[in-house]
Design a protein around this motif. Structure first.
Motif, short mmCIF file in Angstrom:
data_model
loop_
_atom_site.label_atom_id
_atom_site.label_comp_id
_atom_site.label_asym_id
_atom_site.label_seq_id
_atom_site.Cartn_x
_atom_site.Cartn_y
_atom_site.Cartn_z
N PRO A 54 17.42 -32.75 30.09
CA PRO A 54 17.37 -32.62 28.63
C PRO A 54 15.96 -32.26 28.16
O PRO A 54 14.97 -32.84 28.61
CB PRO A 54 17.76 -34.00 28.12
N VAL A 55 15.88 -31.27 27.28
CA VAL A 55 14.60 -30.81 26.73
C VAL A 55 14.81 -30.53 25.24
O VAL A 55 15.86 -30.02 24.84
CB VAL A 55 14.12 -29.51 27.42
N VAL A 56 13.81 -30.85 24.43
CA VAL A 56 13.84 -30.54 23.01
C VAL A 56 13.03 -29.27 22.79
O VAL A 56 11.88 -29.18 23.22
CB VAL A 56 13.26 -31.69 22.17
N PHE A 57 13.64 -28.27 22.15
CA PHE A 57 12.93 -27.07 21.73
C PHE A 57 12.67 -27.20 20.25
O PHE A 57 13.58 -27.49 19.47
CB PHE A 57 13.76 -25.82 22.03
N ARG A 58 11.41 -26.96 19.85
CA ARG A 58 11.01 -27.18 18.46
C ARG A 58 10.40 -25.90 17.89
O ARG A 58 9.49 -25.33 18.46
CB ARG A 58 10.00 -28.32 18.40
N VAL A 85 9.68 -23.70 10.89
CA VAL A 85 10.65 -24.19 9.92
C VAL A 85 10.99 -25.66 10.10
O VAL A 85 11.83 -26.20 9.39
CB VAL A 85 11.95 -23.35 9.96
N GLY A 86 10.35 -26.32 11.07
CA GLY A 86 10.61 -27.74 11.27
C GLY A 86 11.97 -28.03 11.88
O GLY A 86 12.57 -29.06 11.61
N TYR A 87 12.45 -27.11 12.71
CA TYR A 87 13.77 -27.25 13.32
C TYR A 87 13.61 -27.57 14.80
O TYR A 87 12.78 -26.98 15.48
CB TYR A 87 14.54 -25.94 13.14
N ALA A 88 14.40 -28.50 15.29
CA ALA A 88 14.36 -28.85 16.71
C ALA A 88 15.79 -29.09 17.19
O ALA A 88 16.65 -29.52 16.42
CB ALA A 88 13.51 -30.10 16.93
N VAL A 138 9.25 -28.55 23.93
CA VAL A 138 8.67 -27.22 24.11
C VAL A 138 8.64 -26.55 22.74
O VAL A 138 9.67 -26.43 22.08
CB VAL A 138 9.52 -26.37 25.10
N ASP A 139 7.44 -26.14 22.30
CA ASP A 139 7.30 -25.45 21.02
C ASP A 139 7.58 -23.97 21.22
O ASP A 139 7.06 -23.35 22.15
CB ASP A 139 5.90 -25.66 20.45
N VAL A 140 8.41 -23.41 20.34
CA VAL A 140 8.75 -21.98 20.40
C VAL A 140 8.29 -21.32 19.11
O VAL A 140 8.18 -21.96 18.06
CB VAL A 140 10.27 -21.76 20.61
N GLU A 141 8.01 -20.01 19.21
CA GLU A 141 7.53 -19.28 18.04
C GLU A 141 8.65 -18.93 17.07
O GLU A 141 8.42 -18.82 15.88
CB GLU A 141 6.84 -17.99 18.49
N ILE A 142 9.85 -18.73 17.60
CA ILE A 142 10.95 -18.29 16.75
C ILE A 142 12.25 -18.85 17.31
O ILE A 142 12.41 -19.00 18.51
CB ILE A 142 10.97 -16.76 16.65
N SER A 143 13.15 -19.20 16.42
CA SER A 143 14.47 -19.69 16.83
C SER A 143 15.50 -19.09 15.88
O SER A 143 15.16 -18.31 14.99
CB SER A 143 14.52 -21.22 16.76
N SER A 144 16.73 -19.47 16.03
CA SER A 144 17.78 -18.94 15.15
C SER A 144 17.56 -19.37 13.70
O SER A 144 18.04 -18.73 12.78
CB SER A 144 19.16 -19.38 15.63
N GLU A 145 16.81 -20.44 13.49
CA GLU A 145 16.55 -20.92 12.13
C GLU A 145 15.46 -20.10 11.43
O GLU A 145 15.39 -20.10 10.20
CB GLU A 145 16.13 -22.39 12.14
#
Length: 90
Positions: free
Chosen positions: A10-14, A18-21, A45-52
């Motif tokens: 399990p990993v959290v992508f943040r 936009v404050g979405y994880a 893991v911090d990402v630059e862009i997500s579906s949000e």
């Protein structure tokens, strides 16, 4: 298929923009951790862009004016005639 070749956990992508994880299973690792809603602590893991925050999914995508570009090209360089080697070529 061979089992346990790529261990996932399990990993959290943040997405900080936009404050979405979201919590999912992945082979990604991180030294940072976060406490999740279920009380567990997971690597984050911090990402630059997500579906949000992606323009395509948020509906804020730029529309490309291809019709305007084509008409400007035809006006500038002449157009509207058959393409070389097309059906009208003898």
């Amino acid at each position: 298929m061979q089992q346990d070749k790529q261990p996932d956990h399990p990993v959290v992508f943040r997405d900080r923009a936009v404050g979405y994880a979201f919590l999912t299973r992945s082979t990604a690792t991180s030294d940072q951790t976060i406490e999740w809603d279920d009380g567990g602590t997971y690597p984050v893991v911090d990402v630059e862009i997500s579906s949000e925050s992606h323009p395509f999914y948020t509906g804020k995508a730029r529309t490309v004016d291809t019709e305007g570009r084509i008409s400007r090209f035809e006006k500038r360089y002449g157009g509207g005639g058959p393409a070389p080697g097309g059906d009208d070529a003898a």
